[in-house]
Write a protein that holds these residues in place. Structure first.
Motif, PDB file in Angstrom:
ATOM      1  N   ALA A  68       0.854  -1.200   0.000  1.00 48.53           N
ATOM      2  CA  ALA A  68       0.000   0.000   0.000  1.00 48.53           C
ATOM      3  C   ALA A  68       0.883   1.241   0.000  1.00 48.53           C
ATOM      4  O   ALA A  68       1.656   1.450   0.931  1.00 48.53           O
ATOM      5  N   PHE A  69       0.767   2.050  -1.058  1.00 50.61           N
ATOM      6  CA  PHE A  69       1.499   3.307  -1.128  1.00 50.61           C
ATOM      7  C   PHE A  69       0.636   4.403  -0.522  1.00 50.61           C
ATOM      8  O   PHE A  69      -0.485   4.646  -0.966  1.00 50.61           O
ATOM      9  N   LEU A  70       1.150   5.070   0.510  1.00 53.68           N
ATOM     10  CA  LEU A  70       0.380   6.072   1.245  1.00 53.68           C
ATOM     11  C   LEU A  70       0.637   7.485   0.757  1.00 53.68           C
ATOM     12  O   LEU A  70      -0.204   8.359   0.930  1.00 53.68           O
ATOM     13  N   GLY A  71       1.805   7.748   0.203  1.00 48.02           N
ATOM     14  CA  GLY A  71       2.173   9.117  -0.158  1.00 48.02           C
ATOM     15  C   GLY A  71       2.528   9.893   1.097  1.00 48.02           C
ATOM     16  O   GLY A  71       2.965   9.338   2.103  1.00 48.02           O
ATOM     17  N   ARG A 103      -2.102  -8.498   1.622  1.00 45.77           N
ATOM     18  CA  ARG A 103      -2.261  -7.184   0.991  1.00 45.77           C
ATOM     19  C   ARG A 103      -3.660  -6.614   1.258  1.00 45.77           C
ATOM     20  O   ARG A 103      -3.811  -5.435   1.551  1.00 45.77           O
ATOM     21  N   ALA A 104      -4.682  -7.464   1.183  1.00 49.55           N
ATOM     22  CA  ALA A 104      -6.052  -7.000   1.417  1.00 49.55           C
ATOM     23  C   ALA A 104      -6.201  -6.435   2.831  1.00 49.55           C
ATOM     24  O   ALA A 104      -6.843  -5.383   3.023  1.00 49.55           O
ATOM     25  N   ASP A 105      -5.590  -7.085   3.818  1.00 48.87           N
ATOM     26  CA  ASP A 105      -5.692  -6.590   5.193  1.00 48.87           C
ATOM     27  C   ASP A 105      -4.906  -5.292   5.392  1.00 48.87           C
ATOM     28  O   ASP A 105      -5.370  -4.379   6.085  1.00 48.87           O
ATOM     29  N   GLU A 141      -4.615   3.749  -4.191  1.00 50.38           N
ATOM     30  CA  GLU A 141      -4.790   3.357  -5.585  1.00 50.38           C
ATOM     31  C   GLU A 141      -5.784   2.205  -5.676  1.00 50.38           C
ATOM     32  O   GLU A 141      -5.750   1.289  -4.853  1.00 50.38           O
ATOM     33  N   THR A 142      -6.647   2.238  -6.693  1.00 52.15           N
ATOM     34  CA  THR A 142      -7.690   1.219  -6.811  1.00 52.15           C
ATOM     35  C   THR A 142      -7.408   0.189  -7.906  1.00 52.15           C
ATOM     36  O   THR A 142      -8.223  -0.695  -8.121  1.00 52.15           O
ATOM     37  N   ARG A 143      -6.263   0.305  -8.587  1.00 49.14           N
ATOM     38  CA  ARG A 143      -5.929  -0.704  -9.592  1.00 49.14           C
ATOM     39  C   ARG A 143      -5.776  -2.068  -8.929  1.00 49.14           C
ATOM     40  O   ARG A 143      -5.392  -2.151  -7.759  1.00 49.14           O
ATOM     41  N   PRO A 144      -6.041  -3.141  -9.683  1.00 53.20           N
ATOM     42  CA  PRO A 144      -5.856  -4.483  -9.109  1.00 53.20           C
ATOM     43  C   PRO A 144      -4.420  -4.679  -8.629  1.00 53.20           C
ATOM     44  O   PRO A 144      -3.480  -4.155  -9.224  1.00 53.20           O
TER      45      PRO A 144
END
Length: 193
Positions: free
Chosen positions: A48-51, A108-110, A123-126
């Motif tokens: 997960a990229f937070l920025g 990753r989902a968690d 980001e919402t890409r798969p």
């Protein structure tokens, strides 16, 4: 120029895997002239990229991730191919790809859910897990995708490792390596019973 910090949660790869990937990359820099090769200590699998983030939101994400990861155990993962993202003739990313692994998807989902619950818009890409090895094709001639097949046969056999840690990294753009681990989340050892 302002030097804003960026943050992301990722899987930290074992040192021996980083070294194997680095050795392979050192041998192909000349025939694969990408502009920026990633430092071996910066190899990871982004979850997960937070920025940029206010400290309170970042702290909430850290607490949420710790809470959600308490039930995850370590698991094996295999690096099994090379690939690219971007234009076929001028890719933006050269990568090492992974076997499909449901435990990685669940992890990753968690992490993703923990971060969105903390207030991040992600980001919402798969999810397409990979290890970035280099960026921006810099060759004088177009990239030839078929060369990846030969490269893979010559340089990358299946590499397996045990995934044991999730890390919150901070990006330091003016340093090499540029990713600094600021929080570590160890996965449980699997039960033998």
């Amino acid at each position: 120029m302002e030097n804003r910090q960026h943050y992301f949660f990722a899987i930290r790869l074992p040192l021996e895997i980083k070294q194997k990937l680095s050795l392979m990359c050192q041998r192909i820099i000349e025939p694969f002239p990408f502009k920026r090769w990633v430092h071996e200590q910066d190899y990871h699998i982004t979850l997960a990229f937070l920025g940029g983030a206010p400290q309170e939101t970042l702290d909430r994400a850290k607490e949420n991730v710790a809470s959600k990861l308490h039930s995850h155990t370590s698991f094996p993962l295999a690096i099994n191919h090379l690939g690219v993202f971007g234009k076929k003739d001028a890719p933006r990313i050269f990568l090492a790809g992974l076997d499909k692994e449901q435990r990685l998807d669940d992890l990753r989902a968690d992490v993703y859910k923990a971060c969105t619950e903390a207030g991040f818009s992600l980001e919402t890409r798969p999810f397409n897990p990979h290890i970035t090895l280099a960026r921006k094709w810099g060759g004088e001639t177009p990239f030839e995708p078929e060369r990846l097949i030969q490269l893979q046969q010559d340089r990358l056999s299946r590499v397996e490792c045990e995934i044991k840690e999730v890390v919150l990294y901070q990006t330091n753009l003016n340093q090499t390596p540029k990713y600094e681990a600021i929080s570590l989340y160890k996965l449980k050892e699997p039960s033998i019973f």
